[in-house]
Design an enzyme around this catalytic site. Structure first.
Site, short mmCIF file in Angstrom:
data_model
loop_
_atom_site.label_atom_id
_atom_site.label_comp_id
_atom_site.label_asym_id
_atom_site.label_seq_id
_atom_site.Cartn_x
_atom_site.Cartn_y
_atom_site.Cartn_z
N ASP A 257 0.84 -1.20 0.00
CA ASP A 257 0.00 0.00 0.00
C ASP A 257 0.87 1.24 0.00
OD1 ASP A 257 -2.62 1.41 0.43
OD2 ASP A 257 -1.58 2.00 2.27
N HIS B 282 4.91 4.00 -3.28
CA HIS B 282 5.76 5.09 -3.73
C HIS B 282 6.09 6.07 -2.63
CE1 HIS B 282 1.50 5.89 -4.35
NE2 HIS B 282 1.76 7.16 -4.05
N ASP C 67 -9.93 0.92 -5.72
CA ASP C 67 -9.67 2.35 -5.57
C ASP C 67 -10.33 3.20 -6.65
OD1 ASP C 67 -8.01 2.13 -3.33
OD2 ASP C 67 -6.28 1.66 -4.57
#
Length: 1502
Positions: A530, A533, A657
């Site tokens: 999760d 980045h 999402d």
């Protein structure tokens, strides 16, 4: 035996990259374990391949963190050192057994020019081996269903849910976090990472048992989200350990942001009190709020005080000191005292009490008053008024930049705050939060605030994300101002975790999160990272390493929003991410969807198969063992090569999402998008509810209802069939990356995908009609013509919307739809082709799936074309190989009476060779890049003319060679076997057949050469192959007039044909390297005998012309001939017997010119022994003649007097002289040709006099015959001088020995000139050997050229070792180029380094290429130079030659690169300045390659 994978490294240790793959990653094959594999066995042997001579072989050490054995735990910080063998003779390799999966790395240390160097760190990943009920699960067979546990209902309903998911064909469930959730109830806001959801599970043990049991019973694997970056804002543990977050103590740089955030909260609470709107309905309301923020928040806060130096405080402190008592500072001269900016920068640098400008508390930036005052007094003295004003100016100057930063940050605060409020409360696509209350403040809180047990107040930074932020920068660290600038899109329910640089910075957090990572890895088969980045790389590395320590086969996927594929590469490599999550719902139109499908669909149909070709040294010491490396397509013992690939994809139709088709397209588009994703050669996934046609994205925070489902609703039935197709595709592949290919076609609303198994020929075909809009318009797909393909309909559906969505307060429902079976599109059979026709009934939202088979392209064909070439090559000889591999255009036309040439590829041009090397010269790049759009591939899809050419051109050679006929039969059978494959597979099979053929004949060439070549480096083998290039049969020329004898070409294509093919000088310079080093002793003997026949005037011809019309205009060729006889005698088996060989002489003894058909021609014979004596005696007596047939017909450029040849010995010195100013009898033989420039008939480099290289060759020959005399093999003792007196051969040798240095050496010191023959006025450079002695133009004696190393190689005894070594070093510095030797010292006025033969300018020096030898860099000279370098450096150092070999390897880099990249597979004749391309050079020249083979031979025999 583990699989072996080859990783080829570049000169400096970088993995050799496939230029077609940008930002690729190194991933070892994801393949099933080999039979017999046991835990603890190595999975792979990774063989690092390093070309001999690479820079990294100099004291090279490969450092890798791959554990040494299966018992050693992985620690990415621990590298073991593996030495790289420095070898001059063999390419180096380092084999690293790999026992576990995961990300690994290496770097290399080495020496260069005396400095220690370190390469970058490079990464590679060994993928996990997933299994399902004991069966290996390939990555491309992974089908993931995302479940949000809070929607799954009570545990007693999970069994039915899992059964339903499994029934749809999914084999892995992706769980959102199952841990105890925080107060927001979001699965990603975890209250306790170490406890499973207490509303579901009584204990962790129960959770583990239940989850594991359910998954196993339904044949499912599992993946969980792992959340490393944040914890729930109400987590109890972080209240006990607030140092785990970013707060005013752990992150002082956030103090201003904490104060600002608190002020916003206060302002939000007081809106009504301040008369401001508490609910926003317009931009006017927002404007009022922003005005209020300025007046009530920003102005009172005076945030600028956090940025600047306190001017008033500094001035006050200065006044407290007595200036007279302060020592004036020493100010460097670099500081401009008249420039306020320069002086201010100096003050900031030296008087700042912090090491740099800080951002922490108000006025935390401070100036040391004493230091400041000492600078002021040094510049201005101690007048108090002036000091104060100057100090004020300096502080203002320093603060100016800091105020500018504040102004910029303030502007950001206002714009970010305004935009965020607008989105939250006004925008149509925002949440429109409504009234502003204490529970629902004006904007999100950047910090979570609480009191600890002691009553202390804390504010911890919340997590979030930033538009276009640098993912390598922690935006809560002091490297970022995102919090004060209000740039973070905040998640108010999540506190950002502060890991610091390592466990020492936050011990409890590291311990807790490591335990969390291990706990999850023990339970689940995979992680979805999760917010990957935003995870600091070192944190992700450490926590994933911990996870893999308990589950080595952990599958790791991540969705990256880094903004660039280059940044993605960093995360994938460092973290060992196995799949990057990509999503079809992100496509905004059908074009974009098609692009995504193409990107993730797999390799294109007809992709080209990698083969070693000419990239590696062939292990040719023995015949290859069949199937030694089963993954390789080559018959050679060379394993599969690892090269960078695009990161593997987990392609989702829709994730949890993003919005559903009903929201952004139409519900009917659910089906075609699911089918398109399913057909991709990747892992695939879908969120629960997509198949069930849920109408919108589920809010994982606010939503509380449970899933509902029905296997007959939505597209569940179609999905199960699509996933069965995926199962079938994976089950028939060993390596899906290589075996599975696809073709995507986009046509309006339609996207079609063809999947094809390259081994079996079976496949699948999908027609999908998208429905992005409610009324997409009429369209019928054009007929689909599948060439050579059998097609069978399997299933076809359309998804129809049957009603409007009705919400339910208790359960989640889908939009009413019906999956309707469709009548199949019509399939017509036309011979071996199939045509699919779609009609109007194929509505938007429809799919049709067909199974396919290409009968002519199957496993048996694949096996057939790959096998048998090595066996078919067994009887080939080197002349056969010349015909098979090479033949430039003039040679091919000669063999075909002018009818055939090299192949002309439409839109590309002619190949350089008609043989296989011509095809490989372009195919290797096409294959490496998989360039299916190359003109050659287009041409092959149009027809098999190229394939027919490859086979049929051999007809003319097979007539005279049974071995060629045998190989042609093998080749023809393979080409015939692919005639029926579909056109789109022709490039694949053509490249495979030609590549396999090339490898077989290249291998056979190695087998026919010496052992040193067979086991040599790739570079040595490539050099040796130029022997095969250059020596072959011709119809229009030979070594003798009436017989077909294979003759060496001087170079291709310029010197390949007729009388221009065979040059005496070139042949015997190339003789040792191309004929003796390679073991071609019969050819060597034929060339000696062929030229010996033509001895005339004591010389051999420059141009042989098969002995028909030889031309005698070379003074040097005979000496290279004599040297060749010596080399043969010394190195060929029974070599001295060559002296007894007798030859029929082409001309009468009195040198009368007669036709070769005249009865006086070939009328008497002499032995080679006699030939040697004759050439010596003729030179001793003196040679003087005018060339036969002199005049324009013989040489249109030569002046009449240039045809007069004179050669003599100066008996004072024993040196041989010759030539005149009007001819050029040595290899530097360029005659001026330009009437325009006035240089016609004027030699560029006449070199009249005693040429340095000829004296060495003379000395070598005299030494040789005198040694033979002592052995009783040479009866001649003396020669006659011009005056009739005699001199012994030994005395002659002594004369040369005694006078060489005296006549040629130019001493370093002028004080030694008296020892040598020196005109000091003409000396240009000292410490060199002259090029000539006694030249008609005296200054030319003193020119530094590249000829003296020739004498060093053949007669090193002539040289004083110290002088020789210094001269070689001088040449190394002054005239050595990257590939060739500069033919003239660049300091010489005559230096003209660029050769353009076609340029007819008015420049006397260069017009029509007169400067051919006045600076351009000749490659063959480099060979003699580097041999002399080796000899004299080794002699001087005497001990270990390691440093010498390293130095030589460094100097050969240009040659290795050149031969590797040249389409001619050879070394060029010459280059222009500094190694630049010379277009008028012969692109492959015999002596260029041979003289470097001489170097290796010197090293071998030593």
């Amino acid at each position: 035996m583990p699989r072996t994978v080859l990783l080829r490294l570049s000169e400096y240790g970088e993995p050799c990259n496939n230029e077609a793959v940008l930002n690729g990653v190194l991933t070892l094959p994801a393949v099933r374990p080999l039979p017999g594999y046991k835990p603890g066995d190595a999975i792979f042997n990774l063989r690092f391949h390093i070309d001999a001579g690479s820079a990294i072989t100099s004291n090279g050490v490969l450092h890798t963190n791959v554990p040494e054995n299966s018992n050693t735990c992985f620690d990415r910080t621990k590298f073991r050192a593996l030495p790289i063998e420095l070898s001059f003779h063999k390419d180096s390799s380092v084999v690293v057994p790999i026992y576990s999966t995961g990300p690994f790395s290496y770097y290399i240390t080495y020496s260069e020019n005396g400095d220690e160097k370190r390469s970058k760190t490079y990464y590679f990943t060994v993928p996990p081996q997933l299994s399902l009920n004991g069966e290996y699960l390939p990555f491309n067979a992974i089908n993931i269903q995302t479940l949000v546990s809070k929607f799954a209902g009570p545990l007693e309903k999970w069994d039915d849910l899992f059964a339903y998911v499994s029934g749809k064909g999914y084999n892995m469930i992706h769980f959102t976090p199952l841990q105890h959730r925080g107060e927001s109830n979001s699965p990603y806001s975890i209250f306790d990472q170490l406890q499973f959801d207490p509303t579901l599970f009584k204990s962790n043990d129960e959770a583990v048992k239940f989850i594991g049991g359910q998954l196993k019973s339904h044949n499912l694997l599992s993946m969980t989200d792992i959340v490393f970056n944040h914890t729930a804002s109400n987590s109890a543990w972080i209240r006990e350990h607030p140092d785990s977050g970013y707060n005013a103590e752990t992150a002082p740089h956030l103090r201003s942001a904490i104060e600002l955030d608190g002020a916003f909260l206060t302002f939000s609470d007081k809106l009504a009190e301040l008369g401001l709107p508490t609910e926003l309905s317009s931009e006017l309301d927002l404007d009022s709020i922003m005005t209020g923020i300025q007046h009530h928040v920003l102005d009172p806060l005076k945030l600028w005080q956090y940025y600047v130096f306190d001017k008033e405080a500094i001035l006050k402190e200065l006044q407290e000191y007595d200036c007279e008592k302060v020592e004036p500072a020493e100010i460097p001269s670099t500081v401009d005292l008249s420039d306020l900016k320069s002086l201010s920068e100096f003050v900031l640098k030296t008087a700042n009490e912090n090491s740099e400008v800080v951002f922490a508390d108000r006025f935390s930036n401070k100036i040391n008053a004493t230091k400041f005052l000492s600078i002021l007094s040094a510049v201005y003295g101690c007048k108090s008024d002036q000091l104060t004003s100057k100090a004020t100016e300096i502080i203002d100057q320093i603060n100016a930049g800091l105020y500018a930063q504040y102004d910029d940050d303030l502007a950001s605060i206002k714009s970010q705050t305004q935009n965020r409020i607008r989105y939250l409360r006004l925008d149509g696509n925002g949440p429109k939060l409504g009234p502003i209350t204490k529970e629902n403040p004006l904007t999100e809180c950047y910090f979570s605030r609480f009191k600890d047990k002691s009553g202390k107040n804390w504010a911890l930074a919340n997590n979030g994300w930033i538009w276009a932020g640098n993912p390598l920068v922690d935006f809560a660290s002091n490297q970022s101002k995102a919090y004060i600038r209000r740039e973070v899109i905040i998640w108010g329910d999540c506190i950002k975790l502060r890991f610091g640089k390592g466990p020492e910075d936050s011990p409890y957090l590291w311990k807790r999160m490591t335990e969390y990572s291990k706990m999850c890895a023990k339970i689940f088969d995979g992680f979805r990272l999760d917010n990957c980045h935003s995870t600091p790389l070192h944190v992700g590395e450490a926590l994933l390493d911990a996870a893999r320590s308990v589950n080595p086969n952990l599958y790791v996927a991540a969705e990256l929003f880094t903004g660039s594929e280059q940044m993605d590469q960093i995360f994938v490599e460092r973290l060992g991410i196995n799949s990057l999550i990509r999503e079809a719902m992100l496509a905004w139109n059908v074009d974009e969807l098609s692009r995504l499908v193409h990107k993730h669909g797999g390799r294109p149909i007809g992709s080209l198969t990698w083969l070693p070709l000419d990239e590696f040294a062939y292990p040719a010491g023995q015949e290859p063992q069949a199937n030694k490396y089963v993954e390789s397509s080559s018959e050679l013992e060379i394993p599969k090569v690892l090269s960078p690939q695009v990161p593997h994809a987990l392609f989702m139709d829709c994730s949890h999402d993003n919005q559903t088709p009903s929201q952004i397209r139409t519900v009917e588009d659910t089906l075609p998008t699911a089918a398109l994703v399913a057909f991709c050669s990747s892992a695939v996934g879908s969120v629960f509810g997509y198949d069930e046609t849920y109408p919108k994205l589920l809010d994982i925070v606010q939503e509380t209802r449970a899933y509902s489902y029905d296997k007959n609703s939505g597209i569940a039935k179609a999905v199960s069939q699509l996933n069965e197709v995926r199962k079938n595709l994976s089950s028939e592949s060993d390596d899906s990356y290589q075996d599975q290919e696809m073709y995507v076609h986009h046509e309006g609303q339609y996207i079609t995908i063809q999947r094809y198994n390259t081994i079996t020929g079976t496949g699948w075909f999908l027609i999908a009609r998208a429905k992005f809009e409610g009324h997409p318009g009429h369209q019928v797909l054009l007929p689909v013509d599948l060439k050579g393909t059998e097609v069978k309909p399997e299933f076809a559906y359309t998804l129809k919307k049957t009603g409007e969505f009705q919400d339910d307060p208790k359960i989640l429902l889908g939009t009413p739809t019906e999956l309707v079976e469709l009548e199949f599109p019509q399939v017509e059979t036309n011979g071996e082709d199939s045509v699919i026709r779609v009609t109007d009934s194929f509505a938007p939202g429809s799919i049709a799936v067909f199974s396919t088979k290409i009968p002519k392209a199957n496993a048996s064909l694949d096996k057939f074309v790959k096998e048998g070439a090595i066996e078919a090559s067994l009887d080939l000889n080197l002349y056969d190989l010349n015909a098979l591999l090479y033949k430039c255009d003039p040679e091919e036309r000669d063999a075909s009476s002018g009818t055939d040439g090299t192949y002309d590829i439409p839109n590309y041009g002619h190949l350089v060779y008609a043989g296989l090397e011509g095809w490989i010269s372009i195919l290797k790049d096409i294959i490496w890049k998989n360039d299916l759009a190359h003109p050659l591939c287009n041409h092959l899809r149009d027809g098999l003319w190229a394939a027919d050419f490859v086979v049929n051109r051999l007809d003319k050679y097979a007539k005279d060679s049974k071995a060629i006929k045998k190989f042609q039969d093998w080749l023809r059978s393979r080409i015939d076997a692919i005639r029926e494959v579909p056109y789109f597979l022709r490039p694949h099979y053509f490249a495979l057949i030609v590549g396999i053929s090339y490898e077989a004949v290249r291998f056979r060439a190695m087998r026919l050469m010496t052992k040193d070549i067979q086991v040599g480096t790739n570079f040595v083998q490539s050099l040796a192959l130029t022997s095969v290039q250059m020596v072959g049969f011709m119809n229009n020329t030979s070594l003798v007039p009436a017989e077909k004898v294979a003759a060496m070409a001087a170079g291709l294509p310029h010197f390949s044909n007729s009388y221009m093919r065979c040059w005496g000088r070139d042949v015997f310079i190339a003789f040792r390297g191309l004929l003796l080093v390679t073991g071609r002793f019969d050819d060597a003997k034929e060339h000696i005998l062929g030229f010996a026949k033509t001895l005339k005037h004591g010389l051999i011809p420059n141009l042989l012309d098969a002995g028909r019309n030889p031309r005698y205009n070379a003074r040097d060729a005979v000496w290279f001939f004599a040297q060749a006889v010596q080399e043969y005698a010394l190195h060929a088996p029974d070599g001295e017997k060559i002296l007894d060989e007798k030859v029929l002489r082409r001309f009468p003894l009195d040198d009368t010119w007669v036709s070769w058909e005249d009865e006086r021609a070939f009328s008497y014979e002499t032995s080679i022994r006699d030939i040697l004596y004759e050439l010596l005696s003729r030179h001793a007596k003196g040679i003087s003649y005018r060339e036969a047939n002199a005049g324009p017909n013989l040489d249109s450029q030569m002046k009449s007097e240039g045809f007069n040849v004179k050669v003599y010995v100066d008996w004072e010195t024993g040196l041989v002289h010759g030539g005149s100013r009007t001819n050029c009898g040595t290899w530097m033989d360029k005659m001026g040709e330009s009437e325009k420039a006035g240089n016609k008939g004027v030699p560029g480099t006449p070199r009249d006099g005693a040429d340095v290289e000829l004296q060495g060759l003379l000395k070598s020959t005299l030494r040789f015959v005198n040694q033979l005399n002592k052995k009783g093999l040479f009866p001649y003792l003396d020669v006659e001088k011009p005056d009739g007196s005699k001199i012994s051969l030994e005395k002659w040798e002594s004369l040369v020995q005694d006078n060489f240095e005296r006549c040629f050496y130019v001493p370093l010191s002028a004080s030694d000139d008296h020892k040598y023959v020196i005109d000091a006025l003409l000396v240009n450079r000292r410490g060199i050997y002259k090029d000539i002695h006694g030249c008609g133009e005296p200054y030319e004696d003193y020119q530094l050229r590249a000829n003296f190393p020739i004498s060093m190689c053949v007669a090193p005894e002539l040289f004083t070792p110290e002088h020789a070594l210094a001269a070689i070093k001088m040449a190394d510095e002054v005239i050595r180029g990257p590939v060739g030797m500069r033919t003239l010292d660049p300091s010489d006025w005559n230096y003209k380094p660029d050769y353009h033969n076609s340029d007819d300018s008015d420049d006397f020096a260069t017009s029509k290429g007169r400067n051919y030898h006045q600076g351009p860099e000749w490659v063959w000279c480099f060979g003699y130079f580097i041999r002399a370098f080796l000899y004299f450096r080794s002699k001087a150092e005497k001990s270990d030659n390691k440093d010498v070999l390293e130095a030589i390897n460094a100097r050969l880099r240009g040659h290795r690169k050149w031969i590797r990249e040249s389409p001619w597979a050879g070394l060029t004749e010459l280059t222009n300045k500094d190694g630049s391309m010379c277009n008028d050079s012969s692109p492959t020249q015999a002596w260029s390659s041979s003289c470097l083979l001489d170097l290796y031979y010197d090293a071998w025999i030593k």
